[in-house]
Write an enzyme that holds these catalytic residues in place. Structure first.
Site, PDB file in Angstrom:
ATOM      1  N   THR A 138      -4.520  -7.546 -22.860  1.00 21.74           N
ATOM      2  CA  THR A 138      -3.406  -6.916 -23.536  1.00 21.74           C
ATOM      3  C   THR A 138      -2.154  -7.749 -22.825  1.00 21.74           C
ATOM      4  OG1 THR A 138      -3.680  -5.169 -21.729  1.00 21.74           O
ATOM      5  CG2 THR A 138      -4.564  -4.619 -24.049  1.00 21.74           C
TER       6      THR A 138
ATOM      7  N   SER B 198      -6.023 -25.723   3.755  1.00 20.56           N
ATOM      8  CA  SER B 198      -6.786 -24.481   3.464  1.00 20.56           C
ATOM      9  C   SER B 198      -7.862 -24.305   4.357  1.00 20.56           C
ATOM     10  CB  SER B 198      -6.972 -24.355   2.203  1.00 20.56           C
ATOM     11  OG  SER B 198      -8.098 -23.254   2.026  1.00 20.56           O
TER      12      SER B 198
ATOM     13  N   GLY C 242     -13.220 -13.249 -10.511  1.00 18.72           N
ATOM     14  CA  GLY C 242     -12.368 -12.399 -11.254  1.00 18.72           C
ATOM     15  C   GLY C 242     -11.398 -11.412 -10.745  1.00 18.72           C
ATOM     16  N   LEU C 243     -11.103 -11.641  -9.293  1.00 14.54           N
ATOM     17  CA  LEU C 243     -10.078 -10.735  -8.512  1.00 14.54           C
ATOM     18  C   LEU C 243      -8.842 -11.380  -8.358  1.00 14.54           C
ATOM     19  CD1 LEU C 243     -13.127  -9.524  -6.286  1.00 14.54           C
ATOM     20  CD2 LEU C 243     -12.394  -8.371  -8.444  1.00 14.54           C
TER      21      LEU C 243
ATOM     22  N   ASP D   3      -1.715 -10.273 -13.138  1.00 11.50           N
ATOM     23  CA  ASP D   3      -2.201 -10.559 -11.898  1.00 11.50           C
ATOM     24  C   ASP D   3      -1.059 -10.717 -10.881  1.00 11.50           C
ATOM     25  OD1 ASP D   3      -4.500 -10.632 -13.306  1.00 11.50           O
ATOM     26  OD2 ASP D   3      -4.981 -12.688 -13.234  1.00 11.50           O
TER      27      ASP D   3
HETATM   28  C1  GLA Z   1      -6.824 -13.249 -16.533  1.00 10.59           C
HETATM   29  C2  GLA Z   1      -5.263 -13.565 -16.787  1.00 10.59           C
HETATM   30  C3  GLA Z   1      -4.328 -12.184 -16.933  1.00 10.59           C
HETATM   31  C4  GLA Z   1      -4.959 -11.314 -17.968  1.00 10.59           C
HETATM   32  C5  GLA Z   1      -6.537 -11.392 -17.874  1.00 10.59           C
HETATM   33  C6  GLA Z   1      -7.129 -10.497 -18.908  1.00 10.59           C
HETATM   34  O1  GLA Z   1      -6.973 -12.439 -15.430  1.00 10.59           O
HETATM   35  O2  GLA Z   1      -4.773 -14.287 -15.485  1.00 10.59           O
HETATM   36  O3  GLA Z   1      -3.116 -12.385 -17.314  1.00 10.59           O
HETATM   37  O4  GLA Z   1      -4.801 -11.933 -19.283  1.00 10.59           O
HETATM   38  O5  GLA Z   1      -7.176 -12.350 -17.699  1.00 10.59           O
HETATM   39  O6  GLA Z   1      -6.712  -9.032 -19.162  1.00 10.59           O
END
Ligand code: GLA
Length: 382
Positions: free
Chosen positions: A34, A66, A125-126, A173
């Site tokens: 969104t 790193s 995905g975090l 994010d």
């Molecule tokens: C990734 C992107 C975010 C967002 C999500 C889906 O995490 O970096 O900006 O679009 O996917 O909600």
């Protein structure tokens, strides 16, 4: 971690760092895909994140190392978008901090020596990339005495990812990493940039929010994310609105679009925005258990309308619900990464076992489980 990192910085660069900064990863409660449609999101910050020890340099160079990578990368602050330089794969991680330095240079920051450490799993995905961008951005601003308010800094970090890394992400994010507060989720309007803190305390409601790393690693720099974004933009333009957030009459919009793929994308985005608003209402009313139904609806929409789920995510949600969870859904961009599951605290262990058993049955790598404690956003730690 801070002292160990400062000592490691001394070994790597032969001097003490000027400071240490930390930025967290995030979990999005609801509001997926969104953000780039000018809509709503509701993430919270994790306790895990990226820590950066840094020292100012005045020679116009960023040198990044790193603890999770063997290559050191040295690059001028003044340079073209990193993505145009065609860096080899082993330097790809450094595009985030170098990209941030190149974008912030326009606002008065300069070079730095940086040593990075992370306790966030990558590709889960975090938002390990946004955490890296935000820790670097805060460090560079502090080191060079540049003041940028946090909503603006989030937009600059997003710009670095868009222009320097070449990933067309939205604003969620970076905002989560910079703006979240402990014990709260962040309701963010991605059009206006305005946000509010929504109390979120599953433990007080007798619930546990599990984060399940499905161990199916995602790489959003791949084309699917960009394709979804382009489809949303095409649908908005066909519907004559600035962004899908502006669709007020879903039935009319669906009736006027011929392409079934675009219809599905619109269906997801419009209903997901409503789910975010409904969830905020439920949380503010103290009706946290009811949020489970929103999670389930969001997952089905992401799976069937937006088509970004993956087999491990679907199996995780399915096993969790069968074992008595109240709801669950994939989080993040999709095609790999993590799932969140809301379960009664007394059943959380059984739910976790059921998920692990489902993976075992299919011969998949066992999932990882993370503690999801809504935590504070990025800060200087020493
Ligand atoms: C990734 C992107 C975010 C967002 C999500 C889906 O995490 O970096 O900006 O679009 O996917 O909600």
């Amino acid at each position: 971690m801070t002292e160990g990192l400062a000592a490691a910085f001394g070994e790597a660069f032969g001097r003490a760092p000027d400071g240490v900064w930390r930025a967290p990863g995030r979990v999005n409660l609801i509001g997926e895909h969104t953000d780039y449609n000018d809509g709503f999101v509701l993430p919270f910050a994790l306790s895990r994140g990226v820590t950066v020890a840094a020292a100012r340099r005045d020679d116009g160079v960023v040198e990044v190392r790193s603890r999770q990578a063997s290559t050191a990368v040295t690059a001028p602050v003044d340079g073209p978008p990193v993505v145009s330089e065609g860096w080899p794969a082993e330097r790809a991680w450094a595009a985030y901090p170098v990209g941030v330095a190149r974008v912030l240079r326009e606002h008065g920051t300069g070079g730095a020596s940086l040593l990075i450490d992370s306790d966030l799993p990558q590709g889960a995905g975090l938002s390990s990339s946004a955490a890296l961008e935000c820790a670097t951005a805060l460090a560079l601003c502090d080191l060079h005495g540049v003041e940028i308010d946090r909503p603006a800094l989030a937009r600059l970090a997003q710009r670095a990812e868009n222009e320097q890394v070449g990933m067309p992400c939205g604003l969620m994010d970076q905002s989560a990493s910079l703006l979240c507060k402990a014990g709260h989720a962040l309701m963010l309007d991605c059009r206006s940039g305005l946000s509010s803190q929504v109390p979120f305390d599953p433990a007080a409601a007798g619930l546990t929010l599990l984060v399940v790393d499905t161990r199916a690693s995602h790489a959003l720099t791949g084309g699917e994310y960009g394709r979804r974004r382009a489809e949303c933009e095409e649908a908005a333009s066909l519907l004559g609105v600035d962004a899908l957030r502006d669709v007020k009459d879903l039935a009319a919009a669906l009736g006027s679009l011929k392409d079934p793929v675009l219809r599905r994308r619109v269906q997801h985005v419009v209903t997901e925005n409503h789910r975010v608003e409904a969830t905020v209402g439920l949380l503010r009313a103290g009706a946290l258990p009811e949020f489970g139904a929103m999670l389930n609806a969001s997952h089905l929409s992401l799976r069937d309308q937006f088509e970004v789920s993956w087999p491990e995510a679907d199996a995780t949600v399915d096993a969790a619900l069968r074992a008595g969870a109240r709801g669950g859904r994939m989080v993040g961009g999709g095609f790999g990464g993590s799932v969140i599951v809301l379960a009664p605290a007394a059943r959380a262990e059984r739910v976790g076992e059921a998920i692990t058993a489902a993976y075992e049955k299919r011969g998949w790598t066992p999932p990882g489980f993370l503690e999801a404690v809504p935590s504070d956003g990025a800060r200087r730690v020493s």
